[in-house]
Design an enzyme around this catalytic site. Structure first.
Site, PDB file in Angstrom:
ATOM      1  CB  THR B 106      -0.927   0.005   1.218  1.00 34.04           C
ATOM      2  OG1 THR B 106      -1.797  -1.119   1.135  1.00 34.04           O
ATOM      3  CG2 THR B 106      -1.752   1.279   1.278  1.00 34.04           C
ATOM      4  CE  LYS B 181      -5.291  -1.361   1.900  1.00 32.00           C
ATOM      5  NZ  LYS B 181      -4.056  -2.105   2.080  1.00 32.00           N
ATOM      6  CE  LYS B 249       1.908   2.182   4.481  1.00 36.67           C
ATOM      7  NZ  LYS B 249       2.232   0.970   3.732  1.00 36.67           N
TER       8      LYS B 249
END
Lengths: 302, 302
Positions: B106, B181, B249
């Site tokens: 990701t 995502k 993150k």
């Protein structure tokens, strides 16, 4: 303990106040179960389908309660709840000792406790029993009913609840039903912000949102709101399942409660602000998914 | 078009970079399918289960790519992605023309586009293919794989994806996998705020949260997070399914993207702030449900 046994519908008289999109179906289930039912609504015309099915009519909550063993109400705002249960012409004013008052409106936990105390002072009983499941859940007798009040009174009213709902849980003392409904609304508030912001991000990023839903709709991001309201947003369908203005009422109630508790819920506070912008744009009678439209406005997204 | 046909595993050599909680299982599925597989990790010991199963070893991404037809990576931060794909010792530096690079980390949509352009300049191809489903999804080959890049390259890699996932969707050009995502993570962010605030409200209101979940877990408030992480919160279990620091993150990446798009997502911004407080309390290696603990701290709830 109440003297009636609602397991024998023919010997129990029920009262019903409020025949809106939810109440009309809920009351109909009771009538169909064979309960002798008396109805009161502000607008008598709204009660005609029920009167046609054999329900009787009362001209105000006081008169209604004087003829009933259990009095249900599902009305609009807390002010309406106060009026029909505690007002001068309200149900409690007419209730005989032993009568059970059941408020199924989503309303204030503190008001639920106030009604219960006032009922007790008159030798009556009260339950708060808000529901979730919407008009479809009401129609299909599939509601989730969250109940606060004495366990014995809950048990006594159970045969009536079973006619209207599938998931019927005693949550604790007076107010606990309303508090549980507030938990439900805080969950929806956070999730709706996530759903609308996520779809807006995807739109702005140029994605095909139909294929995006295929990827994200089955895993850790899945939710009832995403899978039921997401496709409506994609079709530009902002018609109400649940009205923005009713949701905003619920958010105001829970915000008041958090202030009384000295509890900071920043996500809830933000959701309340965002839904206020939805209403400010004139979309109070749209569905809760209209939050998407307000977020589009905030960033001038076409 | 790439010359290899991964439908015949015995004639295709795969490279795999990164054998963390996700990557080790994903790579193992490929090895078991019969693909000739070469592995690179920073810590060789982590690769031993795969080497035991017949995978070969490469000392750096450059050497790895020089021997492969398709090179997969699932590493940590965007800086790691940049290093293993674009660095001086990175995969692209060693890749022959026609090689396909597949980043399953990701990571940033903009970095995905940068890798695709760099690959094209060398006669290579690139896909961004982040996943959701966690370590359990990886272990059971049940991941959702969201893919950006050319459709023909997606089709060519499909036999490999099918070994690792169940829901495999081509979302558009380079970067579209990462954007999808991000949609997933924005959904989770909003929902986690709702779940943790709702349970905290219920706790503070004195409710029995086990019975509350019975009432709210099956209707409009239902979600994967509520039904999977809610019970863990009730048990005081804050161990990681997904690390707070990894989620943070992802939230940083999507916040950067929204700034580049000039898109205001106030709920996301708040979630990022709240998860920062979780990390500030030293809970970066707890699961995302540790947001509940931080909210308790904010209002000094015991």
């Amino acid at each position: 303990m109440p003297s009636m046994n609602p397991k024998t519908p023919e010997t129990t008289t029920l009262g019903w106040m409020g025949t809106g999109v939810m109440g009309r179906w809920m009351c109909e289930h009771l009538v169909k179960k064979g309960f002798k039912t008396i109805v009161y609504t502000r607008t008598q015309a709204k009660a005609s389908p029920l009167l046609d099915q054999g329900a009787a009519w009362a001209k105000n909550p006081l008169e209604l309660a004087s003829r009933c063993d259990i009095v249900f109400g599902i009305v609009g705002y807390p002010s309406d709840v106060r009026e029909v249960f505690l007002g001068g012409q309200g149900a409690l004013a007419g209730a005989r000792p032993g009568t059970i008052l059941v408020d199924m409106t989503t309303s204030q936990p503190s008001l639920a406790r106030e009604i219960a105390l006032a009922a007790k002072a008159k030798g009556c009983y009260a339950l708060d029993a808000p529901v979730s499941g919407g008009d479809i859940g009401a129609r299909n007798a599939a509601l989730s009913i969250m109940v606060g009040g004495e366990k014995e009174i809950f048990d006594a009213v159970m045969p009536c609840f079973e006619a209207m709902g599938k998931t019927i849980v005693h949550q604790g003392p007076s107010g606990a039903g309303q508090h549980t409904k507030m938990v439900n609304q805080v969950l929806i508030a956070g999730n709706m912000v996530g759903v609308c912001e996520a779809l807006l991000y995807g739109h702005k990023a140029g994605l095909n949102l139909d294929t995006v839903l295929q990827s994200v709709g089955g895993g850790a991001a899945a939710s009832w709101s995403l899978n039921n309201l997401g496709p409506r947003i994609l079709k530009g369908d902002f018609e109400p399942g649940f009205f923005v203005e009713h949701f905003l009422k619920d958010l105001m109630i829970v915000m008041e409660e958090t202030r009384a508790m000295n509890l900071a819920l920043p996500g809830l506070a933000l959701a309340e602000q965002l839904y206020r912008t939805v209403k400010a744009h004139g979309w109070g009678r749209k569905g809760t998914q209209a939050l998407y439209l307000a977020l589009c406005q905030i960033s001038k997204v076409e």
